[in-house]
Scaffold this motif. Structure first.
Motif, PDB file in Angstrom:
ATOM      1  N   ILE A  51       0.856  -1.181   0.000  1.00 31.77           N
ATOM      2  CA  ILE A  51       0.000   0.000   0.000  1.00 31.77           C
ATOM      3  C   ILE A  51       0.896   1.235   0.000  1.00 31.77           C
ATOM      4  O   ILE A  51       2.026   1.195   0.501  1.00 31.77           O
ATOM      5  CB  ILE A  51      -0.965   0.035   1.212  1.00 31.77           C
ATOM      6  CG1 ILE A  51      -0.185  -0.009   2.547  1.00 31.77           C
ATOM      7  CG2 ILE A  51      -1.971  -1.103   1.131  1.00 31.77           C
ATOM      8  CD1 ILE A  51      -1.070   0.225   3.771  1.00 31.77           C
ATOM      9  N   ASP A  52       0.408   2.306  -0.591  1.00 31.15           N
ATOM     10  CA  ASP A  52       1.155   3.568  -0.649  1.00 31.15           C
ATOM     11  C   ASP A  52       0.485   4.568   0.271  1.00 31.15           C
ATOM     12  O   ASP A  52      -0.661   4.959   0.041  1.00 31.15           O
ATOM     13  CB  ASP A  52       1.197   4.103  -2.073  1.00 31.15           C
ATOM     14  CG  ASP A  52       2.040   3.226  -2.982  1.00 31.15           C
ATOM     15  OD1 ASP A  52       3.197   2.956  -2.619  1.00 31.15           O
ATOM     16  OD2 ASP A  52       1.536   2.805  -4.043  1.00 31.15           O
ATOM     17  N   VAL A  53       1.205   4.968   1.305  1.00 26.64           N
ATOM     18  CA  VAL A  53       0.677   5.898   2.299  1.00 26.64           C
ATOM     19  C   VAL A  53       1.673   7.043   2.481  1.00 26.64           C
ATOM     20  O   VAL A  53       2.827   6.808   2.856  1.00 26.64           O
ATOM     21  CB  VAL A  53       0.444   5.198   3.665  1.00 26.64           C
ATOM     22  CG1 VAL A  53      -0.153   6.176   4.664  1.00 26.64           C
ATOM     23  CG2 VAL A  53      -0.450   3.982   3.500  1.00 26.64           C
ATOM     24  N   GLU A  54       1.210   8.247   2.203  1.00 24.55           N
ATOM     25  CA  GLU A  54       2.043   9.441   2.425  1.00 24.55           C
ATOM     26  C   GLU A  54       3.425   9.293   1.776  1.00 24.55           C
ATOM     27  O   GLU A  54       4.456   9.655   2.357  1.00 24.55           O
ATOM     28  CB  GLU A  54       2.209   9.702   3.925  1.00 24.55           C
ATOM     29  CG  GLU A  54       0.914   9.887   4.682  1.00 24.55           C
ATOM     30  CD  GLU A  54       0.202  11.177   4.325  1.00 24.55           C
ATOM     31  OE1 GLU A  54       0.875  12.129   3.936  1.00 24.55           O
ATOM     32  OE2 GLU A  54      -1.035  11.198   4.447  1.00 24.55           O
ATOM     33  N   ILE A  72      -6.083  -6.130   6.353  1.00 23.97           N
ATOM     34  CA  ILE A  72      -4.657  -6.258   6.055  1.00 23.97           C
ATOM     35  C   ILE A  72      -3.880  -6.201   7.368  1.00 23.97           C
ATOM     36  O   ILE A  72      -4.306  -5.565   8.332  1.00 23.97           O
ATOM     37  CB  ILE A  72      -4.148  -5.176   5.070  1.00 23.97           C
ATOM     38  CG1 ILE A  72      -4.276  -3.775   5.664  1.00 23.97           C
ATOM     39  CG2 ILE A  72      -4.846  -5.284   3.729  1.00 23.97           C
ATOM     40  CD1 ILE A  72      -3.560  -2.707   4.847  1.00 23.97           C
ATOM     41  N   VAL A  73      -2.748  -6.890   7.378  1.00 19.51           N
ATOM     42  CA  VAL A  73      -1.884  -6.936   8.553  1.00 19.51           C
ATOM     43  C   VAL A  73      -0.512  -6.438   8.143  1.00 19.51           C
ATOM     44  O   VAL A  73       0.075  -6.933   7.169  1.00 19.51           O
ATOM     45  CB  VAL A  73      -1.785  -8.376   9.107  1.00 19.51           C
ATOM     46  CG1 VAL A  73      -0.824  -8.432  10.292  1.00 19.51           C
ATOM     47  CG2 VAL A  73      -3.165  -8.890   9.509  1.00 19.51           C
ATOM     48  N   LEU A  74      -0.015  -5.451   8.885  1.00 23.69           N
ATOM     49  CA  LEU A  74       1.289  -4.853   8.608  1.00 23.69           C
ATOM     50  C   LEU A  74       2.215  -5.049   9.796  1.00 23.69           C
ATOM     51  O   LEU A  74       1.761  -5.180  10.933  1.00 23.69           O
ATOM     52  CB  LEU A  74       1.152  -3.355   8.339  1.00 23.69           C
ATOM     53  CG  LEU A  74       0.094  -2.897   7.330  1.00 23.69           C
ATOM     54  CD1 LEU A  74       0.051  -1.378   7.273  1.00 23.69           C
ATOM     55  CD2 LEU A  74       0.364  -3.480   5.966  1.00 23.69           C
ATOM     56  N   SER A  75       3.499  -5.037   9.516  1.00 24.68           N
ATOM     57  CA  SER A  75       4.499  -5.055  10.573  1.00 24.68           C
ATOM     58  C   SER A  75       4.915  -3.616  10.877  1.00 24.68           C
ATOM     59  O   SER A  75       5.238  -2.852   9.966  1.00 24.68           O
ATOM     60  CB  SER A  75       5.727  -5.861  10.129  1.00 24.68           C
ATOM     61  OG  SER A  75       6.754  -5.755  11.083  1.00 24.68           O
ATOM     62  N   LYS A  76       4.885  -3.239  12.141  1.00 30.45           N
ATOM     63  CA  LYS A  76       5.204  -1.854  12.514  1.00 30.45           C
ATOM     64  C   LYS A  76       6.611  -1.463  12.068  1.00 30.45           C
ATOM     65  O   LYS A  76       6.867  -0.312  11.705  1.00 30.45           O
ATOM     66  CB  LYS A  76       5.064  -1.679  14.029  1.00 30.45           C
ATOM     67  CG  LYS A  76       5.127  -0.222  14.465  1.00 30.45           C
ATOM     68  CD  LYS A  76       4.759  -0.046  15.918  1.00 30.45           C
ATOM     69  CE  LYS A  76       4.728   1.428  16.300  1.00 30.45           C
ATOM     70  NZ  LYS A  76       4.320   1.622  17.701  1.00 30.45           N
ATOM     71  N   LYS A  89      -5.806   5.668   9.071  1.00 28.36           N
ATOM     72  CA  LYS A  89      -6.646   6.602   8.305  1.00 28.36           C
ATOM     73  C   LYS A  89      -6.747   6.150   6.854  1.00 28.36           C
ATOM     74  O   LYS A  89      -7.825   6.182   6.241  1.00 28.36           O
ATOM     75  CB  LYS A  89      -6.081   8.022   8.385  1.00 28.36           C
ATOM     76  CG  LYS A  89      -6.955   9.045   7.650  1.00 28.36           C
ATOM     77  CD  LYS A  89      -6.384  10.444   7.737  1.00 28.36           C
ATOM     78  CE  LYS A  89      -7.321  11.454   7.087  1.00 28.36           C
ATOM     79  NZ  LYS A  89      -7.676  11.127   5.682  1.00 28.36           N
ATOM     80  N   TYR A  90      -5.621   5.703   6.286  1.00 30.03           N
ATOM     81  CA  TYR A  90      -5.623   5.184   4.915  1.00 30.03           C
ATOM     82  C   TYR A  90      -6.593   4.001   4.799  1.00 30.03           C
ATOM     83  O   TYR A  90      -7.374   3.917   3.844  1.00 30.03           O
ATOM     84  CB  TYR A  90      -4.208   4.751   4.531  1.00 30.03           C
ATOM     85  CG  TYR A  90      -4.119   4.049   3.194  1.00 30.03           C
ATOM     86  CD1 TYR A  90      -3.930   4.768   2.012  1.00 30.03           C
ATOM     87  CD2 TYR A  90      -4.230   2.667   3.113  1.00 30.03           C
ATOM     88  CE1 TYR A  90      -3.860   4.118   0.781  1.00 30.03           C
ATOM     89  CE2 TYR A  90      -4.155   2.004   1.887  1.00 30.03           C
ATOM     90  CZ  TYR A  90      -3.971   2.738   0.734  1.00 30.03           C
ATOM     91  OH  TYR A  90      -3.904   2.091  -0.483  1.00 30.03           O
ATOM     92  N   ALA A  91      -6.556   3.090   5.769  1.00 28.06           N
ATOM     93  CA  ALA A  91      -7.448   1.924   5.753  1.00 28.06           C
ATOM     94  C   ALA A  91      -8.907   2.365   5.853  1.00 28.06           C
ATOM     95  O   ALA A  91      -9.762   1.881   5.110  1.00 28.06           O
ATOM     96  CB  ALA A  91      -7.088   0.975   6.886  1.00 28.06           C
ATOM     97  N   LEU A  97     -10.151  -2.956   7.172  1.00 25.88           N
ATOM     98  CA  LEU A  97      -9.528  -2.908   8.485  1.00 25.88           C
ATOM     99  C   LEU A  97      -8.032  -3.126   8.352  1.00 25.88           C
ATOM    100  O   LEU A  97      -7.574  -3.862   7.468  1.00 25.88           O
ATOM    101  CB  LEU A  97     -10.115  -3.973   9.405  1.00 25.88           C
ATOM    102  CG  LEU A  97     -11.584  -3.828   9.788  1.00 25.88           C
ATOM    103  CD1 LEU A  97     -11.997  -4.954  10.729  1.00 25.88           C
ATOM    104  CD2 LEU A  97     -11.840  -2.481  10.453  1.00 25.88           C
ATOM    105  N   CYS A  98      -7.286  -2.503   9.236  1.00 32.33           N
ATOM    106  CA  CYS A  98      -5.835  -2.643   9.219  1.00 32.33           C
ATOM    107  C   CYS A  98      -5.348  -2.945  10.623  1.00 32.33           C
ATOM    108  O   CYS A  98      -5.778  -2.318  11.589  1.00 32.33           O
ATOM    109  CB  CYS A  98      -5.196  -1.358   8.700  1.00 32.33           C
ATOM    110  SG  CYS A  98      -3.396  -1.413   8.703  1.00 32.33           S
TER     111      CYS A  98
END
Length: 201
Positions: A51-54, A72-76, A89-91, A97-98
């Protein structure tokens, strides 16, 4: 997927994708194991999206849909200069859900995730023998009332000596059986099993 520099690599078999997949942080491995046991999730994509965020391109460790929404699940550690709030906010703006996982995730509900990983290791070791026929025979052998994990394994192992435990765990993974207190008590022979999807808390 390319392993980030310095990151671990966990190679596991995904029954949802029917192939081996690689995960690059322990929190996403734990979440992956839980998702594999969710019968409402039919499709899981592991390290196949960004995903592209900022202005940051962020890899998605897991992407899946349950009966309610897309997740979606992301690693911090892979957010770059983005904050968790920006990602959330993007999600929200894009209607899914993120979940952003970090090391604190490993401290919460670790018993549940260790239980999932234990069962998954048995399932993956014997996955070639987990046919629909063998599973159908196994479920018919079990008692009609509540019973222990030990009872279930001993019963199934009379017909499938080498793979009885894996068959019982696969029935749990598919939602045909549920384990009482899976989130709070380490899996053992005395763990109680029930038919169908029950609350595990």
């Amino acid at each position: 997927p390319i392993r980030p520099a310095g990151a671990p690599e966990f190679v596991v078999f995904s029954h949802k994708q029917n192939e081996r997949v690689s995960l690059f942080c322990r929190p996403s491995l734990w979440r992956f194991a839980e998702v594999e046991f969710d019968p409402w999730v039919k499709d899981v994509r592991v390290n196949q999206r960004f995903i592209d965020v900022e202005g940051e391109t962020i890899p998605v460790a897991l992407a899946y849909e349950n009966r309610y929404t897309s997740i979606i699940v992301l690693s911090k550690s892979r957010l770059g200069s983005c904050s968790t709030m920006q990602v959330q906010k993007y999600a929200d703006d894009n209607g899914f859900l993120c979940e952003v996982l970090d090391v604190d995730f490993l401290k919460l509900n670790h018993i549940r995730y260790e239980n999932y990983l234990l069962m998954l290791s048995y399932i993956n070791k014997h996955r070639e023998s987990l046919t629909e026929r063998n599973l159908s025979i196994s479920i018919k052998l079990l008692p009609r009332d509540q019973f222990s994990l030990n009872n279930a394994m001993q019963t199934v192992q009379q017909f499938f000596p080498e793979t009885g435990a894996a068959l019982v765990f696969e029935l749990i993974r598919r939602g045909a059986l549920s384990v009482q207190n899976l989130s709070s008590i380490k899996l053992a022979g005395v763990s109680l099993l029930f038919y169908g999807d029950v609350v595990n808390e």
